[in-house]
Design an enzyme around this catalytic site. Structure first.
Site, mmCIF file in Angstrom:
data_model
loop_
_atom_site.group_PDB
_atom_site.id
_atom_site.type_symbol
_atom_site.label_atom_id
_atom_site.label_comp_id
_atom_site.label_asym_id
_atom_site.label_seq_id
_atom_site.Cartn_x
_atom_site.Cartn_y
_atom_site.Cartn_z
ATOM 1 N N GLY A 11 -7.144 24.958 38.566
ATOM 2 C CA GLY A 11 -5.680 24.922 38.531
ATOM 3 C C GLY A 11 -5.170 24.954 37.109
ATOM 4 N N SER A 13 -3.699 27.379 35.324
ATOM 5 C CA SER A 13 -2.754 28.420 34.924
ATOM 6 C C SER A 13 -1.359 27.901 34.596
ATOM 7 C CB SER A 13 -2.641 29.481 36.027
ATOM 8 O OG SER A 13 -2.132 28.901 37.222
ATOM 9 N N SER A 36 -5.779 30.255 41.773
ATOM 10 C CA SER A 36 -5.944 30.668 43.164
ATOM 11 C C SER A 36 -4.972 31.755 43.590
ATOM 12 C CB SER A 36 -5.781 29.467 44.102
ATOM 13 O OG SER A 36 -4.486 28.923 43.991
ATOM 14 N N VAL A 61 -10.632 26.478 45.350
ATOM 15 C CA VAL A 61 -11.622 25.403 45.240
ATOM 16 C C VAL A 61 -11.883 24.721 46.575
ATOM 17 C CG1 VAL A 61 -11.165 24.974 42.790
ATOM 18 C CG2 VAL A 61 -9.878 23.693 44.538
ATOM 19 N N ASN A 87 -8.479 19.709 38.268
ATOM 20 C CA ASN A 87 -7.026 19.568 38.170
ATOM 21 C C ASN A 87 -6.278 20.227 39.323
ATOM 22 O OD1 ASN A 87 -4.389 19.193 36.520
ATOM 23 N ND2 ASN A 87 -4.466 21.397 36.872
ATOM 24 N N TYR A 152 -0.965 13.227 50.486
ATOM 25 C CA TYR A 152 -1.259 13.300 49.054
ATOM 26 C C TYR A 152 -1.930 12.014 48.573
ATOM 27 C CZ TYR A 152 -0.465 14.306 44.083
ATOM 28 O OH TYR A 152 -0.633 14.549 42.732
ATOM 29 N N LYS A 156 -5.689 11.636 46.895
ATOM 30 C CA LYS A 156 -5.883 11.136 45.530
ATOM 31 C C LYS A 156 -6.623 9.798 45.505
ATOM 32 C CE LYS A 156 -4.040 14.588 43.372
ATOM 33 N NZ LYS A 156 -4.888 15.462 42.534
ATOM 34 N N ILE A 185 5.252 13.274 35.538
ATOM 35 C CA ILE A 185 5.034 14.147 34.397
ATOM 36 C C ILE A 185 5.955 15.355 34.528
ATOM 37 C CG2 ILE A 185 3.341 15.464 33.070
ATOM 38 C CD1 ILE A 185 2.753 12.457 33.178
#
Length: 242
Positions: A11, A13, A36, A61, A87, A152, A156, A185
């Site tokens: 990931g 990009s 991807s 992945v 990532n 999610y 994680k 972030i």
């Protein structure tokens, strides 16, 4: 600092992954940028024109065999795999009463199984090398949970469990495995948060600001060069999840 070292960033990009790619490249690493869907043509061109060794490889992945081909490509191209940054990740948020089974499965497949696939394939190489670093991208949501993110959070939290387990398995061969837990972030994934909602979130952060991709990448590079830190889950959240 990382001259002649090969780094795979899944990931890679955009967002946090893109910043990690740039920072490793600037430190002299050979970087394989996994994507991807959208090929990072501009990023590769920019970095290669600046004299850095980077290339890209398309792979989902979540697919065991595609992940294997990604690792084989990195090894064949640069001769080793020294750092893996897991990532790649997706979100499909909703309250559980409206959460579709497919949305649960797809998030688990990419975020959790995708990390497993990549760790599975690089571990064989790193064991032979008797060296290597694996850095898994988890989230503060994996530690604390969050409304509307059951899928999610599960993915994680699972990454954290895998991180600690694998660190125990392969530490004797000089391989470190750690997890980074970003908070809010400033990326495409959080750009939809605006106005009063963003202000409310910021008010809950002791450092009173949303994090940057640099904040996360700095920790990733630190962990990649640290030889006596393993099995740790380190938060980059401005103190939000103390």
């Amino acid at each position: 600092m990382f001259k002649n070292k090969t780094v795979i960033v899944t990931g890679g990009s955009r967002g946090i992954g893109k910043q990690i790619v740039i920072d490793f490249a600037r430190q002299g690493a050979n970087v394989v940028i996994n994507y991807s869907s959208t090929e990072p043509t501009e990023l590769v061109s920019q970095l290669t024109n600046d004299g850095y060794n980077v290339c890209s490889f398309k792979a989902n992945v979540a697919d065991f065999n595609e992940s294997k081909e990604l690792v084989k490509f990195a090894k064949k191209t640069y001769g080793s795999v020294d750092v893996l940054v897991n990532n790649a990740g997706i979100t499909k948020d909703n309250l559980i009463i409206m959460l579709k089974e497919d949305d649960f499965d797809s998030v688990i497949d990419v975020n959790l199984k995708g990390s497993f696939n990549m760790m599975k394939h690089v571990t064989k190489i790193m064991l032979k090398q008797k060296s290597g670093t694996i850095i898994n991208m988890s989230s503060f949501v994996g530690l604390a949970g969050n409304m509307g993110q059951v899928n999610y959070a599960a993915s994680k939290a699972g990454v954290l469990g895998m991180t600690k387990s694998l660190a125990r398995e392969i530490g004797s061969r000089g391989i470190t495995v750690n997890a980074v837990c970003p908070g809010f972030i400033d990326t495409d994934m959080t750009n939809f948060i605006q106005g009063d909602v963003k202000d409310k979130i910021t008010s809950l952060i002791p450092l009173q600001r949303i994090g940057t991709t640099d904040d996360v990448s700095n920790l990733v590079l630190f962990l990649a060069q640290s030889k006596y830190i393993t099995g740790q889950c380190i938060s980059v959240d401005g103190g939000m999840n103390m």
